[in-house]
Scaffold this motif. Structure first.
Motif, PDB file in Angstrom:
ATOM      1  N   TRP A  63      24.754  49.808  14.342  1.00 20.77           N
ATOM      2  CA  TRP A  63      25.453  48.617  13.839  1.00 20.77           C
ATOM      3  C   TRP A  63      24.871  48.162  12.499  1.00 20.77           C
TER       4      TRP A  63
ATOM      5  N   ASP B 160      26.698  45.411  10.132  1.00 17.62           N
ATOM      6  CA  ASP B 160      26.886  44.268  11.028  1.00 17.62           C
ATOM      7  C   ASP B 160      25.528  43.845  11.586  1.00 17.62           C
TER       8      ASP B 160
ATOM      9  N   GLN C  37      25.474  42.113  15.254  1.00 15.79           N
ATOM     10  CA  GLN C  37      25.529  43.054  16.370  1.00 15.79           C
ATOM     11  C   GLN C  37      24.226  43.832  16.494  1.00 15.79           C
TER      12      GLN C  37
END
Length: 392
Positions: A226, A231, A234
């Motif tokens: 992730w 991200d 996450q």
């Protein structure tokens, strides 16, 4: 003439404090086609050899390949076999190593202790060739499944080549299969223990541990994947899940290492090691609780550990006895200074701090002081849970 069974193992380490016993084990291993056998009498030396192997992936002198099974006597020159198991099971790369315990005077309690410590089989001496072979086959069946191991390897390779979508797909498969299967195997092991099927319980528990290790490592991989996709939220979520998974496995050093990475980005994140330590304390597992508290304190040395321990003991049936047992466990784990500090703060009579302190509201009403302390603790638990939800 009986044909030799092809062993799933190539190299073995025998840990025994008696030369005659070690010779019998070596002969039995040779009889199953395992040519590479090394014998040591010390649990400490054996643990160091295995840790060196796990860390470096090296071979030893005379081209001896890495040990893939251990036959360990129940008593060694420096420790018990269960203590040796406790040492090596802390290493994540040794969690899956098959270890068969052997004893000439095993009671039902001894077998149960071996199962709880993570043995892959239990031999009663003197044993037959058939019994020895059966225990090695049981140990082989407890190894991680090739399907999930393959998925794990593919996920890690995908991360290394920046194919993060493929990595997420492979690693999510590991988590989705391994976690519920591990729980089922654990419950099955408990059922088998209840009816005295020790071999069956050993197999079930060991498979559960292997699967738990797999999904803990999968969480680390998911966090990396992730982050590769950009991200961060996450990534932090799975990093915390990995820290919690390692803590539940009592692999506290690994949990601390993962959480230390997370806390650099989220200083407000609650420490999973403290929560795990409190849970272990309630179970009466003082040794594991001591290790968890100590590792958690290394993450955040500025935190008031004695207050955390005091509150954790407060929520047990016998707070004072629990605190004493924990202090002894801390000392056994090499945390003598910490144990003494906790003992002084929690179990000794407080020293008066001048005239002002006894006149305060909380000093004159100790029960109120206790209630305020619990209320603050409960509020912080709520706040930490909310922060964790925000990350998720």
């Amino acid at each position: 003439m009986r044909n030799k069974t092809q062993s799933p193992f190539a190299s073995a380490l025998v840990v025994a404090d008696n030369e005659g016993v070690a010779a019998i084990d070596r002969t039995a291993l040779h009889g199953l086609g395992i040519r590479h056998v090394r014998v040591v009498s010390s649990g400490e030396l054996a643990a160091k050899l295995l840790a060196k192997q796990a860390t470096a992936g090296i071979t030893f002198k005379n081209d001896l390949p890495p040990f893939d099974i251990v036959i360990c006597n129940a008593t060694l020159e420096d420790m018990r076999g269960t203590e040796f198991l406790g040492i090596i099971r802390k290493h994540p790369r040794l969690a899956a190593l098959p270890v068969v315990l052997a004893s000439a005077n095993a009671t039902r309690t001894d077998v149960l202790d071996g199962v709880r410590a993570g043995c892959s089989g239990f031999l009663l001496r003197p044993y037959t060739t058939t019994a020895f072979e059966e225990q090695l086959q049981l140990a082989a069946k407890a190894l991680p499944g090739t399907y999930l191991s393959g998925k794990m390897q593919q996920g890690q390779q995908a991360i290394d080549t920046n194919d993060f979508d493929k990595a997420l797909d492979q690693l999510h498969t590991v988590v989705e299969i391994a976690r519920p299967r591990a729980q089922v195997l654990y419950e099955s092991g408990m059922d088998l223990l209840a009816v005295g099927d020790y071999d069956g319980a050993i197999g079930a528990f060991n498979k559960a541990v292997r699967l738990n290790v797999l999904y803990a490592e999968a969480y680390v991989g998911l966090s990396r994947a992730w982050r590769g996709k950009g991200d961060v939220k996450q990534s932090q979520k799975y990093m915390r899940m990995a820290a919690e998974a390692y803590a539940r496995l009592e692999q506290f050093a690994e949990s601390r290492a993962v959480f230390q990475q997370l806390v650099k980005e989220r200083p407000d994140m609650s420490n999973p090691l403290t929560g795990t330590a409190t849970f272990l304390l309630k179970q009466g597992n003082y040794t594991a609780a001591a290790r968890a508290f100590a590792e958690g304190h290394r993450v955040d040395p500025e935190s008031d550990l004695t207050t955390q321990i005091s509150r954790a003991c407060h929520f047990t049936d016998k707070p004072e006895a629990t605190a004493k047992a924990l202090c002894l466990a801390l000392e056994r784990e090499g945390e003598k200074d910490l144990a003494e500090r906790v003992f002084r703060r929690i179990l000794t009579e407080p020293t008066p701090r001048g005239d002002a302190a006894p006149n305060s509201m909380l000093a004159r009403f100790p029960r109120l002081n206790e209630l305020v302390s619990v209320a603050r603790y409960t509020f912080r638990l709520y706040r930490d849970a909310k922060l964790a939800d925000d990350v998720a």
